[in-house]
Scaffold this motif. Structure first.
Motif, PDB file in Angstrom:
ATOM      1  N   ILE A   1       0.826  -1.209   0.000  1.00 32.50           N
ATOM      2  CA  ILE A   1       0.000   0.000   0.000  1.00 32.50           C
ATOM      3  C   ILE A   1       0.860   1.259   0.000  1.00 32.50           C
ATOM      4  O   ILE A   1       0.606   2.215  -0.752  1.00 32.50           O
ATOM      5  CB  ILE A   1      -0.954  -0.006   1.214  1.00 32.50           C
TER       6      ILE A   1
ATOM      7  N   GLN B   1     -13.604   5.856  10.233  1.00 33.27           N
ATOM      8  CA  GLN B   1     -14.119   4.749   9.444  1.00 33.27           C
ATOM      9  C   GLN B   1     -14.801   3.749  10.353  1.00 33.27           C
ATOM     10  O   GLN B   1     -14.322   3.436  11.447  1.00 33.27           O
ATOM     11  CB  GLN B   1     -12.967   4.070   8.681  1.00 33.27           C
TER      12      GLN B   1
ATOM     13  N   VAL C   1     -18.070   1.525   5.716  1.00 37.76           N
ATOM     14  CA  VAL C   1     -17.791   0.459   4.762  1.00 37.76           C
ATOM     15  C   VAL C   1     -18.873  -0.610   4.859  1.00 37.76           C
ATOM     16  O   VAL C   1     -19.007  -1.289   5.880  1.00 37.76           O
ATOM     17  CB  VAL C   1     -16.401  -0.165   5.030  1.00 37.76           C
TER      18      VAL C   1
ATOM     19  N   GLY D   1     -18.071  -4.103   6.021  1.00 44.00           N
ATOM     20  CA  GLY D   1     -16.769  -4.009   6.688  1.00 44.00           C
ATOM     21  C   GLY D   1     -16.820  -4.564   8.098  1.00 44.00           C
ATOM     22  O   GLY D   1     -17.814  -4.389   8.809  1.00 44.00           O
TER      23      GLY D   1
ATOM     24  N   PRO E   1      -8.287  -7.103   7.404  1.00 46.22           N
ATOM     25  CA  PRO E   1      -8.598  -7.023   5.973  1.00 46.22           C
ATOM     26  C   PRO E   1      -9.458  -5.813   5.604  1.00 46.22           C
ATOM     27  O   PRO E   1      -9.230  -5.180   4.571  1.00 46.22           O
ATOM     28  CB  PRO E   1      -9.334  -8.344   5.705  1.00 46.22           C
ATOM     29  N   THR E   2     -10.437  -5.474   6.450  1.00 45.32           N
ATOM     30  CA  THR E   2     -11.278  -4.298   6.177  1.00 45.32           C
ATOM     31  C   THR E   2     -10.437  -3.028   6.234  1.00 45.32           C
ATOM     32  O   THR E   2     -10.523  -2.165   5.346  1.00 45.32           O
ATOM     33  CB  THR E   2     -12.425  -4.208   7.186  1.00 45.32           C
ATOM     34  N   TRP E   3      -9.626  -2.899   7.271  1.00 40.84           N
ATOM     35  CA  TRP E   3      -8.811  -1.681   7.419  1.00 40.84           C
ATOM     36  C   TRP E   3      -7.780  -1.573   6.312  1.00 40.84           C
ATOM     37  O   TRP E   3      -7.500  -0.486   5.818  1.00 40.84           O
ATOM     38  CB  TRP E   3      -8.147  -1.677   8.798  1.00 40.84           C
ATOM     39  N   SER E   4      -7.241  -2.710   5.887  1.00 39.52           N
ATOM     40  CA  SER E   4      -6.283  -2.715   4.782  1.00 39.52           C
ATOM     41  C   SER E   4      -6.942  -2.242   3.492  1.00 39.52           C
ATOM     42  O   SER E   4      -6.347  -1.481   2.710  1.00 39.52           O
ATOM     43  CB  SER E   4      -5.730  -4.129   4.597  1.00 39.52           C
ATOM     44  N   ARG E   5      -8.171  -2.677   3.264  1.00 35.18           N
ATOM     45  CA  ARG E   5      -8.885  -2.340   2.038  1.00 35.18           C
ATOM     46  C   ARG E   5      -9.142  -0.838   1.922  1.00 35.18           C
ATOM     47  O   ARG E   5      -9.086  -0.264   0.827  1.00 35.18           O
ATOM     48  CB  ARG E   5     -10.212  -3.118   2.008  1.00 35.18           C
ATOM     49  N   ILE E   6      -9.396  -0.193   3.066  1.00 30.59           N
ATOM     50  CA  ILE E   6      -9.734   1.228   3.044  1.00 30.59           C
ATOM     51  C   ILE E   6      -8.507   2.118   3.222  1.00 30.59           C
ATOM     52  O   ILE E   6      -8.566   3.337   3.015  1.00 30.59           O
ATOM     53  CB  ILE E   6     -10.795   1.533   4.133  1.00 30.59           C
TER      54      ILE E   6
ATOM     55  N   ASP F   1      -7.471   4.741   0.497  1.00 32.44           N
ATOM     56  CA  ASP F   1      -8.351   5.926   0.467  1.00 32.44           C
ATOM     57  C   ASP F   1      -7.995   6.887   1.593  1.00 32.44           C
ATOM     58  O   ASP F   1      -8.016   8.112   1.410  1.00 32.44           O
ATOM     59  CB  ASP F   1      -9.818   5.505   0.594  1.00 32.44           C
TER      60      ASP F   1
END
Length: 273
Positions: free
Chosen positions: A59, A200, A245, A248, A253-258, A261
């Motif tokens: 990232i 988030q 999310v 979410g 995994p959720t925190w990594s995805r966002i 952004d």
């Protein structure tokens, strides 16, 4: 042969007088760190031991290669068995005594570690170029430190924050639920017009709904904090960004995805800071 550098990585430890122990950290710098002598904005993160699990190498490398993101230093502060004592609110421990060392952790960050980074790693001398983020309880800690030390930071970001942290057990007889520590902390604190906040939550962060209003507690707690910030004078949109999310969870995994952004919000080239 042409050398291509994705990023520069360093791992080390800092002996804290306040915490009476060594704190391990990881610093990641953009390729441009090798050249020149300019200072860099900084992303400070709690729970830095989750660097690999969050996939931050990929990232951060992508962010450093983006034309839309200003180069910055990433510094992850690792925690250990002291996590439930160090993270929290410096003004008071919660009703179970958790976070009883948060004041010392705050002093470590603000009085020891930040000056060290500025001296040794060309970290920006301007507090407005510093961003502090964290997940869950680490997010509560980051918010607490930024809100109460606006001279040292410009932004705070919280992923699934533990804003349920309270002075006493939840009571249905307290409809405003003012026992949540951050609410009165904001109400009684100072307004700092340069600060901005990014929150988030995931719709599947948890299942608990203590007041039975159809909204899970993590979202309720975050939105109530946002309302308190608005009452203090912070604007939404503007100084407050809230990202919900769908699907979410309260997980890496959720925190990594966002996270990408979040980095665009934190270090956008179009940002006034």
């Amino acid at each position: 042969m042409i050398l291509h550098v994705d990023h520069i990585s360093l791992k080390g430890s800092f002996s804290s007088r306040y915490l009476q122990r060594k704190v391990h950290f990881r610093l990641i710098a953009p390729p441009s760190f090798r050249k020149g002598a300019k200072d860099f904005p900084v992303l400070l993160m709690n729970d830095g031991q989750d660097y690999t699990a969050l996939g931050l190498e990929k990232i951060l490398t992508a962010a450093y290669g983006s034309r839309n993101v200003n180069p910055f230093l990433y510094v992850g502060l690792e925690t250990d068995e002291n996590r439930m004592r160090d993270y929290g609110t410096a003004c008071t421990a919660d009703y179970k005594g958790r976070g009883d060392n948060a004041r010392s952790y705050t002093s470590f960050v603000t009085e020891e570690f930040i000056p060290f980074l500025k001296k040794e790693f060309r970290a920006s001398p301007s507090g407005q170029e510093w961003v502090y983020c964290g997940m869950s309880l680490g997010g509560l800690s980051a918010f607490d430190i930024v809100f109460n030390h606006p001279d040292l930071f410009g932004k705070a970001a919280v992923f699934s924050g533990s804003f349920w942290w309270r002075k006493k057990p939840y009571s249905k007889k307290d409809p405003e639920d003012r026992s949540r520590i951050v609410l009165d902390m904001v109400k009684e604190g100072a307004f700092s017009p340069h600060l901005s906040f990014w929150f988030q939550c995931g719709t599947l962060d948890e299942k608990a709904d203590r007041n039975h209003n159809g909204i899970i507690d993590s979202i309720d707690d975050t939105l109530d904090l946002i309302k308190e910030l608005e009452l203090k004078g912070y604007t939404r949109p503007g100084q407050i960004t809230y990202v919900e999310v769908e699907g979410g969870k309260h997980d890496l995994p959720t925190w990594s995805r966002i996270f990408p952004d979040f980095l665009k919000w934190a270090f956008s080239r179009h940002d006034a800071h």
